[in-house]
Design an enzyme around this catalytic site. Structure first.
Site, PDB file in Angstrom:
ATOM      1  N   GLY A 108     -11.197 -28.073  41.369  1.00 31.59           N
ATOM      2  CA  GLY A 108     -11.759 -27.622  40.102  1.00 31.59           C
ATOM      3  C   GLY A 108     -12.527 -26.317  40.194  1.00 31.59           C
ATOM      4  CG  ASP A 156     -10.111 -21.991  34.738  1.00 33.63           C
ATOM      5  OD1 ASP A 156     -11.284 -22.147  34.353  1.00 33.63           O
ATOM      6  OD2 ASP A 156      -9.334 -22.935  34.942  1.00 33.63           O
TER       7      ASP A 156
END
Length: 359
Positions: A108, A156
């Site tokens: 993650g 991200d």
């Protein structure tokens, strides 16, 4: 042979704003001091010659017929980027690529977005592509959405492309508006990896995405201006609560309240109020645990283990959930003691060893 260029991009940890990006909401990640690095050299043909140094794996592909590699998943992040660039009309030739890095994989911290961003930077430099950092981020997202079939948001890739170390990057995932906010010098961001498998995260992620879309569809019947959960206020949600299946209502409540927490967090960072920021991190974890149901026993243990530590300001799961990591806001002079304490407590309760990284 020598590469023509070496390109790198950082992993990231999200301080607050979880599962909000694909709902057009707000996020507040920061880059970490760990990177994916790609060395690249142009070829005269259309072959992509790929080597993953850390896996000692070599693969080949052809720019003229790019397709998903089901056996070597790391390859797809490069192939997906190439496809997205080609679709945008950029002219590419074959390259030799060697990939290495120290972003932990599959926990993650966005090793995938780091690889996408580093690859985009390489193609941009080698082939003189006119590409700004925002478009570079969208190329990475297109790779995940269209090539890999993941319904991920833009966060991200955005932070990997535009982030600055030591600062949080506020992103409005609808307008792309973004701003940098300095983290206080006496506080460190510390990541704790539960070392628990989170392979279920991808499929559960897509289920949560669908549940959010369902909430929007139902709320829209009364409030036609709503196109994403980002448009739903707490008052609207209360008004529509009885019209939503309970599970869908709770999923929506997480996103609506989490967006509010991100906006509050941004203001707190600018005031230097890290105590209140930390409280919001704990609130975020509670919401992810109970309303969004993406936490796990091991992540809850890690967060609960920080509650009585004066040197910790806040903690929460970070990333998609179901395993992976927590993010912790820790006073700089407490980091060593924190590392020792959390490792010991986690082992006592789970018989597992966690890994601690100072971001």
């Amino acid at each position: 042979s020598e590469p023509e260029g070496v390109y790198k991009a950082p992993g990231r940890v999200n301080l607050i704003g979880e599962h909000t990006d694909y709902n057009d909401g707000y996020v507040l990640p920061t880059p970490i001091d760990r990177y994916l690095e790609v060395s690249m050299k142009k070829r005269s043909d259309n072959k992509l010659n790929l080597y993953a140094l850390d896996f000692s794996e070599q693969q080949q592909a052809n720019l003229d017929k790019l397709s998903l590699n089901k056996d070597h998943l790391w390859v797809n992040y490069v192939l997906g980027v190439a496809q997205a660039l080609k679709r945008r009309g950029y002219k590419l030739k074959g390259v030799d690529i060697c990939i290495t890095g120290d972003v932990p994989i599959g926990v993650g911290l966005s090793s995938s977005a780091a690889l996408e961003t580093a690859t985009v930077r390489g193609f941009k430099d080698l082939f003189g592509l006119e590409l700004d950092p925002v478009e570079a981020a969208y190329v990475g997202r297109e790779c995940e959405n269209d090539f890999l079939g993941l319904h991920s948001g833009i966060m991200d890739q955005f932070v990997s492309s535009l982030g600055e170390y030591g600062k949080a990057l506020f992103i409005d995932c609808r307008s792309n508006e973004h701003s940098l906010h300095r983290l206080r010098d006496d506080v460190r961001v510390v990541i704790v990896n539960s070392t628990m498998d989170r392979s279920v995260a991808a499929s559960e992620y897509n289920i949560r995405h669908a549940q959010c879309m369902e909430a929007v569809k139902l709320i829209k019947e009364k409030y036609p201006e709503v196109t994403a959960l980002r448009d739903v206020s707490e008052e609207m949600l209360i008004d529509q609560w009885q019209n939503l299946p309970e599970l869908i209502a709770r999923r929506a409540r997480h996103v609506v309240t989490e967006d509010k927490r991100v906006l509050e967090s941004k203001a707190l960072l600018d005031k230097g109020d890290m105590d209140s920021f930390g409280e919001l991190m704990y609130d975020s974890h509670d919401s992810l645990r109970h309303d969004y149901q993406v936490s796990s026993k091991h992540l809850d243990i890690l967060v609960d283990s920080t509650m009585d530590l004066d040197g910790v300001l806040g903690a929460r799961l970070t990333g998609a959930g179901f395993g992976g990591c927590t993010v912790n806001l820790v006073y700089s002079d407490f980091v060593d003691e924190f590392t020792e304490t959390i490792t010991e407590r986690y082992f006592k309760r789970t018989a597992k060893r966690c890994e601690v990284y100072v971001a």
